[in-house]
Design a protein around this motif. Sequence first.
Motif, short mmCIF file in Angstrom:
data_model
loop_
_atom_site.label_atom_id
_atom_site.label_comp_id
_atom_site.label_asym_id
_atom_site.label_seq_id
_atom_site.Cartn_x
_atom_site.Cartn_y
_atom_site.Cartn_z
N LEU A 34 0.88 -1.16 0.00
CA LEU A 34 0.00 0.00 0.00
C LEU A 34 0.93 1.21 0.00
CD1 LEU A 34 -2.91 1.13 0.24
CD2 LEU A 34 -2.60 1.06 2.73
N VAL A 35 0.73 2.13 -0.94
CA VAL A 35 1.74 3.16 -1.17
C VAL A 35 1.15 4.57 -1.26
CG1 VAL A 35 3.20 1.50 -2.41
CG2 VAL A 35 1.71 3.00 -3.71
N SER A 36 2.04 5.50 -1.23
CA SER A 36 1.85 6.89 -1.57
C SER A 36 0.79 7.59 -0.74
CB SER A 36 1.59 7.02 -3.08
OG SER A 36 1.75 8.36 -3.48
N GLY A 37 -0.15 8.27 -1.40
CA GLY A 37 -1.10 9.12 -0.70
C GLY A 37 -1.89 8.44 0.39
N LYS A 57 -7.68 10.71 -2.61
CA LYS A 57 -8.47 10.45 -3.81
C LYS A 57 -8.55 8.97 -4.16
CE LYS A 57 -7.90 14.95 -5.83
NZ LYS A 57 -8.02 15.69 -7.04
N ASP A 58 -7.47 8.25 -3.90
CA ASP A 58 -7.46 6.82 -4.18
C ASP A 58 -6.39 6.14 -3.34
OD1 ASP A 58 -4.94 7.13 -5.54
OD2 ASP A 58 -6.03 7.66 -7.36
N TYR A 59 -6.45 4.84 -3.34
CA TYR A 59 -5.55 4.02 -2.53
C TYR A 59 -4.76 3.13 -3.49
CZ TYR A 59 -8.12 5.79 1.41
OH TYR A 59 -8.68 6.64 2.34
N ASP A 60 -3.48 3.42 -3.64
CA ASP A 60 -2.65 2.71 -4.61
C ASP A 60 -2.00 1.49 -3.98
OD1 ASP A 60 -3.00 4.54 -6.79
OD2 ASP A 60 -1.65 5.92 -5.77
N VAL A 61 -2.09 0.38 -4.69
CA VAL A 61 -1.40 -0.85 -4.31
C VAL A 61 -0.44 -1.18 -5.43
CG1 VAL A 61 -1.66 -3.32 -3.86
CG2 VAL A 61 -3.33 -1.69 -2.93
N PHE A 62 0.85 -1.19 -5.12
CA PHE A 62 1.86 -1.61 -6.08
C PHE A 62 2.17 -3.08 -5.84
CE2 PHE A 62 4.32 2.60 -7.06
CZ PHE A 62 3.17 3.15 -7.57
N TYR A 63 2.35 -3.79 -6.94
CA TYR A 63 2.79 -5.19 -6.87
C TYR A 63 3.71 -5.44 -8.06
CZ TYR A 63 -0.65 -6.26 -10.52
OH TYR A 63 -1.35 -6.29 -11.70
N PHE A 64 4.33 -6.59 -8.08
CA PHE A 64 5.27 -6.90 -9.16
C PHE A 64 5.00 -8.31 -9.68
CE2 PHE A 64 9.15 -7.82 -11.39
CZ PHE A 64 9.50 -6.59 -11.93
N ALA A 129 6.33 11.06 -0.71
CA ALA A 129 5.54 9.98 -1.33
C ALA A 129 6.29 8.65 -1.37
CB ALA A 129 5.12 10.39 -2.74
N ARG A 130 7.58 8.68 -1.12
CA ARG A 130 8.39 7.45 -1.18
C ARG A 130 8.21 6.63 0.08
NH1 ARG A 130 14.39 8.39 -2.88
NH2 ARG A 130 14.34 6.13 -2.72
N VAL A 131 7.01 6.13 0.26
CA VAL A 131 6.70 5.34 1.44
C VAL A 131 5.66 4.28 1.08
CG1 VAL A 131 4.94 6.97 2.27
CG2 VAL A 131 6.10 5.48 3.90
N GLY A 132 5.85 3.10 1.65
CA GLY A 132 4.90 2.01 1.46
C GLY A 132 4.82 1.18 2.73
N ILE A 133 3.72 0.45 2.86
CA ILE A 133 3.52 -0.40 4.02
C ILE A 133 2.84 -1.68 3.54
CG2 ILE A 133 1.34 0.79 4.54
CD1 ILE A 133 1.82 0.22 7.51
#
Length: 193
Positions: A34-37, A57-64, A129-133
């Motif tokens: 779960l990242v960013s904003g 505004k939204d909840y971004d999930v980064f994956y690879f 913004a360079r943060v994720g959990i």
Amino acid sequence: MMTEAQLVEAVLQNPINQTILERLPRLGLADAWLVSGSVFQTVWNVLTGRAPDYGIKDYDVFYFDADTSWEAEDAIIHRVAAAVSDIGASVEPRNQARVHLWYPSKFGIAYPPLQRATDGIDRFLTLAARVGIRPAEGGYDVYAPRGLDDVSTLTIRPNLCPNFRADLYEAKAATWKARWPELTILPATDSQS
């Protein structure tokens, strides 16, 4: 300044973040964060006494995922949408393995292929913004390679990464400043130190 434990405590005050993080392991996404904003804006809200989900505004999930086809990402988008359809928020999963395929046409600059989801976090235009959990055994992993000082001091500083564009940075900073007037915005030309 802010510790990782304090960040986690703040992030979990947002019930939408709580739900996403609770469900994330069951979604079967490789290297998911779960990242960013959804992370740093929740912290801003906690620090400024606003509702935890204010202005997000939204909840971004980064994956690879090595499968860089649109069909594979679209299937994930639909799977995630079904899994969070009850939370009343826009959750946007994005496969960081395929960003280089669409980024140049959308933003007009090259974007080399990434090797992991956290590489995408490293490409955000601001250091805050360079943060994720993500959930981990017995707690949470936090990814914040430049620390949490900018998040905790409500400072917007440019991340002079390969895809940095001053116009995009300034536009994003202006939209945030409109929602969080307490922010300190540093010029796009400032160094990362």
